[in-house]
Design an enzyme around this catalytic site. Structure first.
Site, short mmCIF file in Angstrom:
data_model
loop_
_atom_site.label_atom_id
_atom_site.label_comp_id
_atom_site.label_asym_id
_atom_site.label_seq_id
_atom_site.Cartn_x
_atom_site.Cartn_y
_atom_site.Cartn_z
N LYS A 68 11.84 0.11 -10.25
CA LYS A 68 11.53 0.41 -8.84
C LYS A 68 10.20 -0.17 -8.38
O LYS A 68 10.01 -0.41 -7.19
CB LYS A 68 11.54 1.94 -8.61
CG LYS A 68 12.92 2.54 -8.62
CD LYS A 68 12.87 4.03 -8.27
CE LYS A 68 14.24 4.68 -8.40
NZ LYS A 68 14.24 6.08 -8.00
N ASP A 108 14.67 7.38 -1.35
CA ASP A 108 14.45 8.65 -2.05
C ASP A 108 13.67 9.62 -1.16
O ASP A 108 13.86 10.85 -1.24
CB ASP A 108 13.66 8.43 -3.35
CG ASP A 108 14.52 7.83 -4.46
OD1 ASP A 108 15.75 7.99 -4.42
OD2 ASP A 108 13.94 7.21 -5.36
#
Ligand code: NDP
Length: 289
Positions: free
Chosen positions: A80, A116
């Site tokens: 990420k 997220d």
């Protein structure tokens, strides 16, 4: 979520298109189980795949994502952060979080976002009976914790306290996410216990909890938590922490709603279409079983 409306100009009738989740490992990822039924329900001619990718393979994988026919990719552990240097543009949220979980291919240009953050906020707002929170205790300082802190800031939580095994990582989080109202306590300290008594929201965003008999802190300490607090675990199963919290009468949420909401936000970016949330939720519950 992104300020750009990435998918809105897409023509999705041509196809076939490809999408995937990039990570190492990815065999356990529930993302294909969420996205494929959603693509099928909307008649989008695309397949969602698992793209197992090591760190050395990451540049080649992102180059592949620029191909015509690839709509984009989700990015999971451990890429990420590393993916940021391999894409062309970032949403303000991803830039601030320092992490990308969604990459959209728009005519060969790669745009990164972090869904997220919106995923966590939507999961808490959608599932909890309580509407406002004043003080949150966040366990962990990794990529997920950073998204959680930004979501809490967006939800208007006045005080966010972070605790983490590695002090350096926790300090980095606190410093880099300013001006979010976030501070630090040491794990298992008296300050940590005091924060448990003050928190109206406790969130486990560490990787502790996948296995039985592991929990991010001594479960007996849950007695300190106010009875009207919410306990969230980002792990998408009933962890020992959630089971113990429910036994104490505390409201709990596991990681599945966040997973579905971050996936739905990514789906909207990939396709420009309204995500079929109920289908994605049912598919995720099936896959978890
Ligand atoms: P990272 O690897 O970036 O961070 C892991 C965190 O867990 C760090 O704070 C780390 O502490 C802590 N940790 C790991 N092992 C231990 C240990 N033995 N004792 C104490 N602390 C430990 O992972 P992510 O932040 O990306 O993910 C964290 C969790 O959140 C994972 O379980 C992931 O699956 C879940 N997640 C769920 C999502 C959802 O949609 N439901 C979305 C994103 C993540 P330290 O810094 O000291 O190493």
């Amino acid at each position: 979520m992104s300020e750009r409306s990435i998918g809105s100009a897409r023509t999705l009738s041509a196809g076939p298109f490809r999408l995937g989740v990039i990570g190492d490992p990815v065999a356990h990822s529930l993302s294909p189980s969420l996205h494929q039924p959603a693509l099928d329900a909307l008649g989008i001619p695309a397949t969602y795949e698992r793209w197992h990718t090591t760190l050395s393979e990451l540049p080649g994988r992102l180059q592949f994502c620029r191909s015509a026919g690839v709509l984009g990719a989700n990015v999971t552990v451990p890429h990420k952060v590393a993916v940021i240097d391999l894409i062309d543009d970032l949403s303000p949220a991803a830039k601030r979080a320092g992490a990308v979980n969604t990459v959209v291919n728009q005519d060969g240009v790669l745009f990164g976002d972090n869904t997220d953050i919106a995923g966590f906020a939507a999961a808490v707002s959608g599932k909890s009976t309580r509407r406002t929170y004043n003080r949150a205790l966040v366990l962990g300082a990794g990529g997920a914790a950073r998204a959680v802190v930004l979501a809490l800031e967006a939800l208007g939580v006045g005080e966010i306290v972070v605790t983490n095994r590695s002090d350096i990582r926790a300090r980095e989080l606190v410093e880099s996410l300013a001006p979010a109202p976030v501070s630090l306590v040491h794990p298992n300290s008296n300050e940590f216990k005091r924060e448990l008594t003050n928190a109206d929201l406790v969130i486990n965003s560490t990787s502790i909890g996948w296995k039985p008999n592991e929990s991010p802190f001594e479960l007996a300490l849950l007695e300190l938590v106010p009875r009207d607090a919410l306990v969230v675990d980002l792990t998408y199963r009933q962890t020992d922490l959630l089971i113990a919290a429910a036994k104490q009468g505390l409201e709990t949420i596991d990681g599945l709603p966040m997973l579905v909401h971050q996936g739905a936000a990514a789906f909207a970016l990939f396709t420009g279409r309204q995500p079929p949330l109920e289908i994605m939720l049912a598919a995720a519950e099936d896959a978890r079983r």
